[in-house]
Design a protein around this motif. Structure first.
Motif, PDB file in Angstrom:
ATOM      1  N   ASP A  76       0.773  -1.144  -0.237  1.00  0.00           N
ATOM      2  CA  ASP A  76       0.062  -0.006  -0.257  1.00  0.00           C
ATOM      3  C   ASP A  76       0.998   1.133  -0.081  1.00  0.00           C
ATOM      4  OD1 ASP A  76      -2.166  -1.522   0.286  1.00  0.00           O
ATOM      5  OD2 ASP A  76      -2.192  -1.487   2.309  1.00  0.00           O
ATOM      6  N   LEU A  77       1.774   1.108   0.855  1.00  0.00           N
ATOM      7  CA  LEU A  77       2.736   2.451   0.812  1.00  0.00           C
ATOM      8  C   LEU A  77       3.635   2.502  -0.501  1.00  0.00           C
ATOM      9  CD1 LEU A  77       4.451   2.197   4.391  1.00  0.00           C
ATOM     10  CD2 LEU A  77       3.102   4.195   3.261  1.00  0.00           C
ATOM     11  N   ALA A  78       3.934   1.401  -1.227  1.00  0.00           N
ATOM     12  CA  ALA A  78       4.504   1.501  -2.373  1.00  0.00           C
ATOM     13  C   ALA A  78       3.785   1.876  -3.700  1.00  0.00           C
ATOM     14  CB  ALA A  78       5.278   0.078  -2.683  1.00  0.00           C
ATOM     15  N   ASP A  79       2.372   1.584  -3.538  1.00  0.00           N
ATOM     16  CA  ASP A  79       1.463   2.080  -4.812  1.00  0.00           C
ATOM     17  C   ASP A  79       0.976   3.551  -4.676  1.00  0.00           C
ATOM     18  OD1 ASP A  79      -0.260   2.314  -6.607  1.00  0.00           O
ATOM     19  OD2 ASP A  79      -1.513   0.492  -5.753  1.00  0.00           O
ATOM     20  N   TYR A 111      -2.732   4.312  -4.420  1.00  0.00           N
ATOM     21  CA  TYR A 111      -3.479   3.829  -3.286  1.00  0.00           C
ATOM     22  C   TYR A 111      -3.944   4.770  -2.516  1.00  0.00           C
ATOM     23  CZ  TYR A 111      -4.619   1.026   0.842  1.00  0.00           C
ATOM     24  OH  TYR A 111      -5.430   0.545   1.831  1.00  0.00           O
ATOM     25  N   ILE A 112      -5.163   4.833  -2.172  1.00  0.00           N
ATOM     26  CA  ILE A 112      -5.668   5.647  -1.215  1.00  0.00           C
ATOM     27  C   ILE A 112      -6.182   5.140   0.027  1.00  0.00           C
ATOM     28  CG2 ILE A 112      -7.522   7.561  -0.888  1.00  0.00           C
ATOM     29  CD1 ILE A 112      -7.456   8.180  -3.749  1.00  0.00           C
ATOM     30  N   GLY A 113      -5.590   5.380   1.350  1.00  0.00           N
ATOM     31  CA  GLY A 113      -6.128   4.751   2.575  1.00  0.00           C
ATOM     32  C   GLY A 113      -7.421   5.571   3.195  1.00  0.00           C
ATOM     33  N   GLN A 116       1.085   9.646   2.451  1.00  0.00           N
ATOM     34  CA  GLN A 116       1.750   8.347   2.031  1.00  0.00           C
ATOM     35  C   GLN A 116       3.366   8.451   2.302  1.00  0.00           C
ATOM     36  OE1 GLN A 116       1.656   7.091  -2.115  1.00  0.00           O
ATOM     37  NE2 GLN A 116       1.016   5.086  -1.433  1.00  0.00           N
ATOM     38  N   LEU A 117       3.759   9.681   1.696  1.00  0.00           N
ATOM     39  CA  LEU A 117       5.175   9.840   1.751  1.00  0.00           C
ATOM     40  C   LEU A 117       5.472  10.017   2.986  1.00  0.00           C
ATOM     41  CD1 LEU A 117       5.434  12.379  -1.230  1.00  0.00           C
ATOM     42  CD2 LEU A 117       6.219  10.083  -1.287  1.00  0.00           C
ATOM     43  N   GLN A 118       5.070  10.633   3.879  1.00  0.00           N
ATOM     44  CA  GLN A 118       5.380  10.819   5.485  1.00  0.00           C
ATOM     45  C   GLN A 118       5.362   9.352   6.157  1.00  0.00           C
ATOM     46  OE1 GLN A 118       6.362  13.292   7.270  1.00  0.00           O
ATOM     47  NE2 GLN A 118       6.124  14.984   5.848  1.00  0.00           N
ATOM     48  N   VAL A 119       4.381   8.502   5.873  1.00  0.00           N
ATOM     49  CA  VAL A 119       4.161   7.108   6.454  1.00  0.00           C
ATOM     50  C   VAL A 119       5.551   6.396   6.118  1.00  0.00           C
ATOM     51  CG1 VAL A 119       2.845   5.234   6.930  1.00  0.00           C
ATOM     52  CG2 VAL A 119       1.990   7.359   6.963  1.00  0.00           C
ATOM     53  N   PRO A 152      -5.511  -6.650   5.413  1.00  0.00           N
ATOM     54  CA  PRO A 152      -6.462  -5.755   4.285  1.00  0.00           C
ATOM     55  C   PRO A 152      -7.602  -6.321   4.010  1.00  0.00           C
ATOM     56  CG  PRO A 152      -4.760  -6.764   3.123  1.00  0.00           C
ATOM     57  CD  PRO A 152      -4.510  -7.172   4.737  1.00  0.00           C
ATOM     58  N   VAL A 153      -8.834  -5.860   3.581  1.00  0.00           N
ATOM     59  CA  VAL A 153     -10.014  -6.027   3.138  1.00  0.00           C
ATOM     60  C   VAL A 153     -10.237  -5.604   1.925  1.00  0.00           C
ATOM     61  CG1 VAL A 153     -11.124  -6.307   5.249  1.00  0.00           C
ATOM     62  CG2 VAL A 153     -11.342  -4.321   4.451  1.00  0.00           C
ATOM     63  N   ALA A 154     -11.370  -6.031   1.138  1.00  0.00           N
ATOM     64  CA  ALA A 154     -11.452  -5.908  -0.405  1.00  0.00           C
ATOM     65  C   ALA A 154     -11.656  -4.289  -0.488  1.00  0.00           C
ATOM     66  CB  ALA A 154     -12.683  -6.537  -0.787  1.00  0.00           C
TER      67      ALA A 154
END
Length: 293
Positions: free
Chosen positions: A135-138, A141-143, A242-245, A264-266
């Motif tokens: 998730d961090l690499a993509d 991706y939006i959390g 995302q960059l900070q995390v 993770p879930v769908a």
């Protein structure tokens, strides 16, 4: 015939960052780019000058080095320069722009125990927003997180840690001001989730009140965007967050929190694996944590 007198050098064009020299205008542009980057909610798509400086940074290596040097001089570390994130920077320890978690928590709470809890709220928000390394690499991706979901996750973490301490024969009731993350989680579970006032407002010292302050700070910092009021408040991550995390993902505290069972879930949100004995979790209403069967 030359238009200058003998013995005088011909006027030379002003050097530019792209030709190996630096003009005052180049330095001003580099500083301007850094100034844009220090406005966390501003994106290049919303400002033509910012977008042009981002383009120049990406296409003009000497200018990029100059902008990086300006950031370094301000005690900032450039994490990424792109149309999606703008000039995203993290403040070094000695930077005047540094906002340390201790400074934040001292402003948010006067009690030492509450400061631990504010730190946990930020740690849990990051872990739930990006539960997997991929998730961090993509970049796409939006959390998504909710206030009640973060609070429910931390309460489940408390249960896991208490069970682990009991199995290892450790003291499960330390002083509330004892240092260490496990002590902080034990303080967390003792605190009321809502402690609502008579007019249904949650108390600032309740755990959902603490999480609410943490996510509000992240919104003000350009790391989260509010998307609704459900489950105590719903939020989506930004490229800057995302960059900070990514920058903090290697911390021991983050690793320990993720090891407690986030999966993770769908729908892209984070969930917790159910405890093996099926105990009642006492999660707050609307926690938004779907459990795997």
């Amino acid at each position: 015939m030359s238009d200058h007198r003998e013995g005088e050098s011909a006027p030379q064009p002003a050097p530019s960052a792209g030709t190996g020299g630096v003009t005052p205008a180049d330095a001003a542009d580099a500083a301007r780019l850094a100034a844009f980057g220090l406005q966390p909610k501003l994106l290049p798509a919303r400002d033509a000058e910012y977008a042009e400086l981002i383009r120049r940074y990406r296409e003009d290596p000497p200018f990029a080095r100059l902008a990086d040097a300006v950031a370094t001089g301000l005690g900032l570390v450039v994490l990424e320069v792109s149309p999606r994130a703008g000039m995203a920077m993290a403040a070094g320890e000695d930077s005047v722009f540094a906002v340390r978690i201790g400074d934040y928590s001292r402003r948010a709470a006067s009690d030492a125990g509450d400061r631990f809890l504010h730190g946990l709220a930020h740690l849990a928000t990051a872990a739930m927003a990006f539960p997997r390394p991929e998730d961090l690499a993509d970049d796409a991706y939006i959390g998504r997180v909710t206030v009640n979901g973060i609070d429910g996750f931390l309460r489940q973490a408390c249960r896991r840690l208490e069970q682990r301490a009991e199995e290892q024969g450790e003291n499960t009731d330390p002083a509330s001001d004892a240092p260490g993350l496990e002590a902080a989680w034990r303080v967390y579970v003792r605190r009321s989730s809502t402690g609502a006032t008579k007019d249904a407002r949650r108390l600032a010292g309740s755990t959902t009140g603490i999480v609410g302050k943490a996510v509000a700070f992240l919104v003000d910092s350009g790391f989260l965007q509010r998307t609704g009021d459900e489950s105590g408040g719903t939020f989506r991550t930004t490229a800057r967050y995302q960059l900070q995390v990514r920058d903090m993902a290697g911390s021991a505290a983050m690793a320990e929190l993720l090891d407690l069972g986030i999966v993770p879930v769908a729908d892209g949100s984070a969930a917790l694996l159910p405890p093996e004995d099926g105990e009642d979790l006492d999660l707050v209403a609307g926690a938004g944590l779907p459990f795997h069967s």
